[in-house]
Enzyme design. Structure first.
Site, PDB file in Angstrom:
ATOM      1  N   GLU A 125       0.746  -1.119  -0.220  1.00  0.00           N
ATOM      2  CA  GLU A 125       0.022   0.151   0.052  1.00  0.00           C
ATOM      3  C   GLU A 125       0.842   1.199   0.129  1.00  0.00           C
ATOM      4  O   GLU A 125       1.740   1.137   0.395  1.00  0.00           O
ATOM      5  CB  GLU A 125      -0.751  -0.108   1.011  1.00  0.00           C
ATOM      6  CG  GLU A 125      -1.881  -1.194   1.042  1.00  0.00           C
ATOM      7  CD  GLU A 125      -3.071  -1.255   2.305  1.00  0.00           C
ATOM      8  OE1 GLU A 125      -4.286  -1.532   1.859  1.00  0.00           O
ATOM      9  OE2 GLU A 125      -2.871  -0.590   3.310  1.00  0.00           O
ATOM     10  N   CYS A 138       3.280   8.372   1.340  1.00  0.00           N
ATOM     11  CA  CYS A 138       4.065   7.498   2.006  1.00  0.00           C
ATOM     12  C   CYS A 138       4.310   6.237   1.371  1.00  0.00           C
ATOM     13  O   CYS A 138       3.349   5.507   0.723  1.00  0.00           O
ATOM     14  CB  CYS A 138       3.083   7.148   3.252  1.00  0.00           C
ATOM     15  SG  CYS A 138       3.624   5.974   4.708  1.00  0.00           S
ATOM     16  N   CYS A 145       6.267  -6.960   6.960  1.00  0.00           N
ATOM     17  CA  CYS A 145       7.028  -6.285   8.074  1.00  0.00           C
ATOM     18  C   CYS A 145       7.891  -7.385   8.599  1.00  0.00           C
ATOM     19  O   CYS A 145       7.352  -8.215   9.212  1.00  0.00           O
ATOM     20  CB  CYS A 145       6.300  -5.280   8.702  1.00  0.00           C
ATOM     21  SG  CYS A 145       7.500  -4.056   9.661  1.00  0.00           S
ATOM     22  N   CYS A 149       5.898  -4.621  15.730  1.00  0.00           N
ATOM     23  CA  CYS A 149       5.667  -3.637  16.658  1.00  0.00           C
ATOM     24  C   CYS A 149       4.019  -3.963  17.268  1.00  0.00           C
ATOM     25  O   CYS A 149       3.088  -4.011  16.423  1.00  0.00           O
ATOM     26  CB  CYS A 149       5.914  -2.265  16.076  1.00  0.00           C
ATOM     27  SG  CYS A 149       7.281  -1.866  15.724  1.00  0.00           S
ATOM     28  N   CYS A 152       1.186  -1.566  15.836  1.00  0.00           N
ATOM     29  CA  CYS A 152       0.929  -1.277  14.491  1.00  0.00           C
ATOM     30  C   CYS A 152       0.073  -2.423  13.623  1.00  0.00           C
ATOM     31  O   CYS A 152       0.810  -3.587  13.707  1.00  0.00           O
ATOM     32  CB  CYS A 152       2.348  -1.089  13.837  1.00  0.00           C
ATOM     33  SG  CYS A 152       2.512  -0.884  12.208  1.00  0.00           S
ATOM     34  N   GLY A 201       6.976  -2.102   5.892  1.00  0.00           N
ATOM     35  CA  GLY A 201       8.244  -2.480   5.938  1.00  0.00           C
ATOM     36  C   GLY A 201       9.242  -1.596   6.879  1.00  0.00           C
ATOM     37  O   GLY A 201       8.825  -0.377   7.333  1.00  0.00           O
ATOM     38  N   GLU A 202      10.370  -2.162   7.050  1.00  0.00           N
ATOM     39  CA  GLU A 202      11.636  -1.390   7.660  1.00  0.00           C
ATOM     40  C   GLU A 202      12.505  -1.192   6.578  1.00  0.00           C
ATOM     41  O   GLU A 202      13.189  -1.960   6.226  1.00  0.00           O
ATOM     42  CB  GLU A 202      12.156  -2.406   8.905  1.00  0.00           C
ATOM     43  CG  GLU A 202      13.633  -1.699   9.408  1.00  0.00           C
ATOM     44  CD  GLU A 202      13.576  -0.528   9.746  1.00  0.00           C
ATOM     45  OE1 GLU A 202      14.444   0.319   9.122  1.00  0.00           O
ATOM     46  OE2 GLU A 202      12.892  -0.080  10.640  1.00  0.00           O
ATOM     47  N   SER A 233      12.199   6.684   7.698  1.00  0.00           N
ATOM     48  CA  SER A 233      12.023   6.276   9.112  1.00  0.00           C
ATOM     49  C   SER A 233      12.411   4.899   9.430  1.00  0.00           C
ATOM     50  O   SER A 233      12.099   3.992   8.583  1.00  0.00           O
ATOM     51  CB  SER A 233      10.333   6.406   9.305  1.00  0.00           C
ATOM     52  OG  SER A 233      10.059   6.047  10.605  1.00  0.00           O
ATOM     53  N   SER A 255      11.276   5.818  14.859  1.00  0.00           N
ATOM     54  CA  SER A 255      10.027   5.280  15.826  1.00  0.00           C
ATOM     55  C   SER A 255      10.289   4.979  17.170  1.00  0.00           C
ATOM     56  O   SER A 255      10.813   3.864  17.297  1.00  0.00           O
ATOM     57  CB  SER A 255       9.323   4.300  14.789  1.00  0.00           C
ATOM     58  OG  SER A 255       9.052   4.701  13.604  1.00  0.00           O
ATOM     59  N   LEU A 256      10.167   5.882  18.115  1.00  0.00           N
ATOM     60  CA  LEU A 256      10.774   5.848  19.455  1.00  0.00           C
ATOM     61  C   LEU A 256       9.671   5.199  20.093  1.00  0.00           C
ATOM     62  O   LEU A 256       9.953   3.941  20.550  1.00  0.00           O
ATOM     63  CB  LEU A 256      11.205   7.070  19.890  1.00  0.00           C
ATOM     64  CG  LEU A 256      11.828   7.054  21.119  1.00  0.00           C
ATOM     65  CD1 LEU A 256      13.111   6.167  21.363  1.00  0.00           C
ATOM     66  CD2 LEU A 256      12.261   8.497  22.073  1.00  0.00           C
ATOM     67  N   ASN A 332      -4.063   5.625  16.257  1.00  0.00           N
ATOM     68  CA  ASN A 332      -4.806   5.117  15.178  1.00  0.00           C
ATOM     69  C   ASN A 332      -5.329   3.736  15.280  1.00  0.00           C
ATOM     70  O   ASN A 332      -4.763   2.812  14.860  1.00  0.00           O
ATOM     71  CB  ASN A 332      -4.478   5.355  13.596  1.00  0.00           C
ATOM     72  CG  ASN A 332      -3.877   6.750  13.426  1.00  0.00           C
ATOM     73  OD1 ASN A 332      -4.745   7.468  13.677  1.00  0.00           O
ATOM     74  ND2 ASN A 332      -2.712   6.918  13.186  1.00  0.00           N
ATOM     75  N   CYS A 375      -1.261   6.521   9.900  1.00  0.00           N
ATOM     76  CA  CYS A 375      -0.084   5.809  10.546  1.00  0.00           C
ATOM     77  C   CYS A 375      -0.211   4.612  11.309  1.00  0.00           C
ATOM     78  O   CYS A 375      -0.887   4.699  12.176  1.00  0.00           O
ATOM     79  CB  CYS A 375       0.829   6.883  11.423  1.00  0.00           C
ATOM     80  SG  CYS A 375       2.185   6.562  11.896  1.00  0.00           S
TER      81      CYS A 375
END
Length: 400
Positions: A125, A138, A145, A149, A152, A201-202, A233, A255-256, A332, A375
């Site tokens: 996406e 984005c 992924c 997380c 997420c 993804g990372e 990111s 992304s803390l 979200n 997000c």
């Protein structure tokens, strides 16, 4: 493109893609560098003395004008165009479905063929967010992924494979196609002005492809988006953070989401390998970081989890000495999540404390929630669709 991740560690996160990319019989030129385009021209017999000029022509037509086939490239000889079309394409990912939010956000589901086997095709996406002074795209870097997380939606997917540089650049080109945003726009202004590698993804676990793609996106003679308007990111792949500054040179976002290792281990499992202290040291070492090029720290606001004033105080303490701004992200929700968004008055108190400590602390306005485009909400919803349902979605997209 192979992942740069370490070997699989089941106690941490899944890092090995299930599949590798299989190119089609006629590969696309999208995502190729100038030297790679020169090699392709050599394959069809273009003399070395002519390749530099022909590469510049191809680059202009592909990345500046957005040509969708070789017939459009009228400044290139018909003979070369014919030979190119016999061996290559300029195909992008295929739009399977498009959703438009009430706030104008657009989400595209993009089909990525695996070789010539349609049954092994996957989707990612890509989201376009229009604002008054900019238009942000984005972009995804992987199918699925690797990070899992906890908050997420994307992290609930398995990691299938890394995207190629062409599939990453292709998302930008699809957006320009759909928005009529190429060089021949009547008013000359661009709709896609900013790129954020914040999709599925990372990015730093697909380093080479992301690097190659972003260098193309930022090239002034092609797509031409300034590197100061491109943000990568990461959840904290420490070994590749400084490398990203050296080899890509774009803006960095972290992304803390937590200020204590115990909690971040839960929210961002990658923290078990690269804890907060190591991550922040890599940020201090990031090439080019300054007050003019601050590192963005993303912090999702989870009710009763990480939103206390004590968390805000520790956040300020941790970031001391780093040129930084903090983006506060109202959580979200997505189907099945156990988390809730922090109350608005708590978000405001958190933001006010950080601002008074000298850091910019904007609260990100949720966009595209109604189409699961906000997000942390991205996920290929066609994972469970039948072949007939996929075909129907593609037909709908083609008629838009």
């Amino acid at each position: 493109m192979q992942s740069t991740a370490e070997p699989h560690n089941a106690t941490l996160v899944e890092k090995t893609p299930l599949e590798t990319y299989v190119p089609p019989a006629k590969p696309s030129l999208i995502g190729l560098s100038r030297s790679e385009l020169a090699d392709c021209l050599g394959e069809i017999g273009v003399a070395p003395a002519q390749r530099k000029m022909r590469v510049q022509q191809l680059w202009h037509w592909i990345y500046f004008r957005g040509a969708r086939n070789f017939d459009e490239m009228t400044s290139i000889s018909k003979t070369i165009r014919t030979e190119l079309s016999e061996r290559f394409t300029v195909d992008r990912p295929e739009v399977v479905a498009e959703q438009i939010s009430n706030d104008g956000t657009r989400k595209w589901l993009l089909r990525l063929p695996s070789g010539d086997n349609v049954e092994k095709a996957h989707e990612v996406e890509c989201v376009y967010i229009p604002e008054t002074d900019r238009g942000t795209l984005c972009v995804s870097s992987q199918v699925g992924c690797t990070l899992n997380c906890a908050f997420c939606h994307t992290g609930t997917q398995r990691l299938v494979r890394n995207l190629t540089a062409g599939e990453i650049v292709g998302q930008v080109m699809v957006a320009r196609d759909r928005l009529n945003d190429w060089a021949d726009r009547e008013n000359g202004t661009r709709l896609v002005t900013n790129i954020v590698m914040m999709g599925m993804g990372e990015p730093l676990y697909n380093f080479d492809a992301v690097r190659d793609a972003l260098l193309i996106v930022g090239d002034n003679e092609g797509i031409g988006i300034s590197r100061r308007r491109i943000t990568l990111s990461t959840s904290g792949v420490v070994p590749n953070i400084v490398r990203a500054g050296d080899e890509i040179g774009v803006m960095l976002a972290i992304s803390l989401h937590a200020v204590r290792d115990e909690l971040r281990n839960e929210l961002v499992p990658l923290n078990r390998k690269y804890p907060i202290a190591e991550l922040l040291q890599a940020c201090r070492d990031y090439p080019g970081a300054s007050n003019a090029r601050r590192i963005t720290f993303e912090y999702v606001m989870l009710k009763g989890v990480n939103d206390s004033l004590d968390d805000a105080k520790l956040l300020v303490k941790l970031l001391k000495g780093i040129p930084a701004k903090i983006n506060l992200i109202p959580f979200n929700p997505w189907p099945g999540t156990a988390y809730e968004c922090s109350d608005w008055d708590q978000i405001e108190k958190f933001s006010e404390y950080i601002f008074n400590a000298g850091y910019s602390s904007p609260v990100r306005t949720p966009r595209g929630r109604d189409i699961l485009a906000a997000c942390g909400q991205l996920k290929s919803e066609t994972e469970k669709l039948s072949a007939r349902e996929r075909q129907a979605l593609r037909a709908m997209a083609m008629t838009d």
